[in-house]
Design an enzyme around this catalytic site. Structure first.
Site, PDB file in Angstrom:
ATOM      1  N   SER A   1       0.827  -1.199   0.000  1.00 40.14           N
ATOM      2  CA  SER A   1       0.000   0.000   0.000  1.00 40.14           C
ATOM      3  C   SER A   1       0.862   1.249   0.000  1.00 40.14           C
ATOM      4  CB  SER A   1      -0.951   0.006   1.197  1.00 40.14           C
ATOM      5  OG  SER A   1      -0.241   0.450   2.326  1.00 40.14           O
ATOM      6  N   LYS A   2       0.251   2.314  -0.417  1.00 39.00           N
ATOM      7  CA  LYS A   2       0.921   3.594  -0.599  1.00 39.00           C
ATOM      8  C   LYS A   2       1.687   4.019   0.662  1.00 39.00           C
ATOM      9  CE  LYS A   2       1.204   7.078  -3.544  1.00 39.00           C
ATOM     10  NZ  LYS A   2       1.645   6.862  -4.900  1.00 39.00           N
ATOM     11  N   ARG A   3       1.114   3.660   1.801  1.00 36.73           N
ATOM     12  CA  ARG A   3       1.737   4.061   3.058  1.00 36.73           C
ATOM     13  C   ARG A   3       3.135   3.465   3.232  1.00 36.73           C
ATOM     14  NH1 ARG A   3      -1.368   1.902   7.295  1.00 36.73           N
ATOM     15  NH2 ARG A   3      -2.774   1.268   5.641  1.00 36.73           N
ATOM     16  N   HIS A   4       3.353   2.309   2.597  1.00 38.17           N
ATOM     17  CA  HIS A   4       4.632   1.636   2.778  1.00 38.17           C
ATOM     18  C   HIS A   4       5.575   1.823   1.603  1.00 38.17           C
ATOM     19  CE1 HIS A   4       1.818  -0.644   5.448  1.00 38.17           C
ATOM     20  NE2 HIS A   4       2.744  -0.229   6.288  1.00 38.17           N
ATOM     21  N   GLY A   5       5.360   2.874   0.820  1.00 36.79           N
ATOM     22  CA  GLY A   5       6.308   3.123  -0.269  1.00 36.79           C
ATOM     23  C   GLY A   5       5.620   3.170  -1.612  1.00 36.79           C
TER      24      GLY A   5
END
Ligand code: GLU
Length: 495
Positions: free
Chosen positions: A260-264
């Site tokens: 997901s976007k939160r992790h890169g």
């Protein structure tokens, strides 16, 4: 055998996710392997999630990745166009078609009108949750007669149309990756097929379109597996031939969580901007969830087409390992056509402020030589500016104490003077000169090996490590080297 027809059917809700690119890739590889057709269909019936420009950007990403399709939605001269005999390939342009099939279901008793308000549905869901039940529609409107329902519609009441699933019936289907699957209708919701805004839901539209577009294999992410029984049931009641299902394992991060976007980075665009090559990204993605017969890891698109099969797609999630991607991409960089690689690298050098258009025009072959040097040690192109920084600043900044100590060595003044003398003999450094100079300095000073190479490297770049010294000498050229030696002599040498 029927001609293979597969489709990638994204919803235009934003950027193309790396998992979506892999789904598109597997469809493409399967189609090409089987001389079939690959279709791009746009599933835009959820108007609340539609994002302006998303269709254009996902087509652009597919094109960049080298994933070409035969029918569907294309961009030509900046405009969206469609090609193929099964159009429209944009679901929002097919509302009449869905309406016709929804009406057919209602007529035959396989679907019903539902007038339940959002408040009522929320309340039912709450109560089910409290009782520990899986929330689903309670069937309140199932038994309304058609006459009554039609009267309420004529009176202007809002409605949706729901699938009328039979009670306690096993729905069976086969998935090429997951095997035989059986789900009981008691565990499935009476899915909304037509929404109050007149648009079909995904479930209705996908079945109608896959049927009308003669899709033979439905290849998509495993998040759709739970919806498949509803689709299978629709095929059955319409009396349509069922396609083959292939649900692909989710692309996970190293912690086995959904990427997901939160992790890169997750958008294809992000990888493109970082300077991954389409060949590298596609090669690596193919391996996330699929394994070739003989542990081979570096593939061209042609080789992937040749080898790809669903039999070797794994059931468990594919892990997206950025280090591995870097390794694969680095491989492709080193095999790339140097002119193409130079052209792709120029924007990064411009962005870093090292070169401009004039520079590119006048010194293209120099840039090419530089790219050739750094391509040995990079994984993606945005790493280039940092690697070549030393070539653009004649103020030699020393990396650390060690570097200074090396320059304070006894023989260093001799080495640097010999270097200068060599340079004063020539107009400009050519390759041959660059290759021979260190040998000549060795001869004239009697210093050799590490004692010669380390101080020279540090005097020219300030660093203990970096590209081959011969390449540095060639790329810096006469004047830059003279300036640097002057600078070093003034600032770092022992008095
Ligand atoms: N529109 C769906 C998506 O965005 C496609 C699912 C399918 O391929 O059936 O993922």
């Amino acid at each position: 055998m029927k001609q293979v027809r597969v489709r990638f059917a994204p919803s235009p809700t934003g950027y193309l996710h790396i998992g979506g690119l892999r789904t598109a890739l597997y469809n493409y590889l399967f189609a090409r392997h089987n001389n079939g057709k690959f279709i791009l269909r746009i599933e835009d019936t959820d108007r609340t999630r539609f994002v302006e420009g998303a269709i254009e950007s996902l087509i652009e990403s597919l094109h960049w990745a080298g994933i070409e399709y035969d029918e569907g939605v294309f961009i030509e001269d900046g405009k969206i166009v469609q090609k193929g005999e099964y159009g429209s390939y944009i679901q929002s342009e097919r509302l009449d078609i869905y309406k016709k099939y929804v009406d057919e279901l209602i007529e035959k008793g396989y679907a019903y009108y539902c007038f339940c308000s959002k408040e009522r549905l929320d309340k039912v869901r709450e109560e089910q949750k409290i009782k520990g039940l899986i929330p689903k529609y309670d069937g309140f409107c199932r038994s309304l007669s058609l006459e009554e329902a039609r009267e309420r519609i004529a009176n202007g009441e809002e409605y949706v149309v729901r699938l009328k699933l039979p009670h306690n019936k096993d729905i069976k289907f086969h998935d090429l990756v997951r095997g035989d699957i059986i789900i009981n209708t008691d565990d499935i919701d009476d899915q909304v097929l037509l929404k109050s805004d007149g648009y079909p839901t995904y479930h209705m539209a996908v079945v109608v379109d896959d049927h009308l577009m003669d899709i033979t294999h439905i290849v998509r992410g495993e998040e759709w597996l739970a919806s498949t029984p509803k689709h299978v049931y629709l095929y059955q009641v319409f009396g349509w031939e069922e396609p083959t299902y292939v649900h692909l394992p989710t692309v996970l991060n190293k912690e086995r969580k959904k990427l997901s976007k939160r992790h890169g980075d997750v958008a294809v665009e992000d990888f493109r901007e970082k300077g991954y090559l389409p060949e590298g990204l596609v090669n690596y993605l193919a391996l996330v969830g699929w394994s070739p017969k003989d542990n081979k890891e570096i593939f061209s698109m042609e080789e992937l087409i040749e080898e790809f099969s669903f039999e070797r797609v794994s059931k468990t999630g594919g892990i997206f390992d950025k280090d591995k991607l870097d390794w694969v991409n680095g491989h492709h960089i080193r095999e790339y056509d140097i002119d193409k690689l130079t052209d792709l690298s120029i924007p990064y050098l411009k962005d870093a402020g090292y070169i401009d258009d004039k520079f590119v025009k006048e010194k293209y072959s120099w840039i090419k030589a530089m790219v050739q040097t750094v391509m040995e040690s990079i994984s993606y192109l945005s790493e280039i500016p940092e690697k070549v920084e030393v070539l653009f600043d004649n103020k030699v900044e020393l990396e650390d104490e060690d570097a200074l100590n090396t320059l304070r060595g006894e023989q260093v003044p001799d080495i640097l003077n010999a270097f200068k003398e060599e340079l004063n003999e020539i107009e400009e450094i050519d390759e041959e000169f660059a290759k021979g100079i260190m040998k000549r300095i060795q001869k004239s000073t009697g210093v050799k090996g590490k004692n010669l190479y380390m101080p020279t490297r540090i005097a020219l770049t300030g660093n203990n490590h970096g590209p081959e010294l011969v390449n540095i000498i060639y790329l810096l050229g006469k004047q830059n080297i003279l300036n640097r030696i002057d600078y070093v002599q003034e600032n770092y040498l022992k008095d």
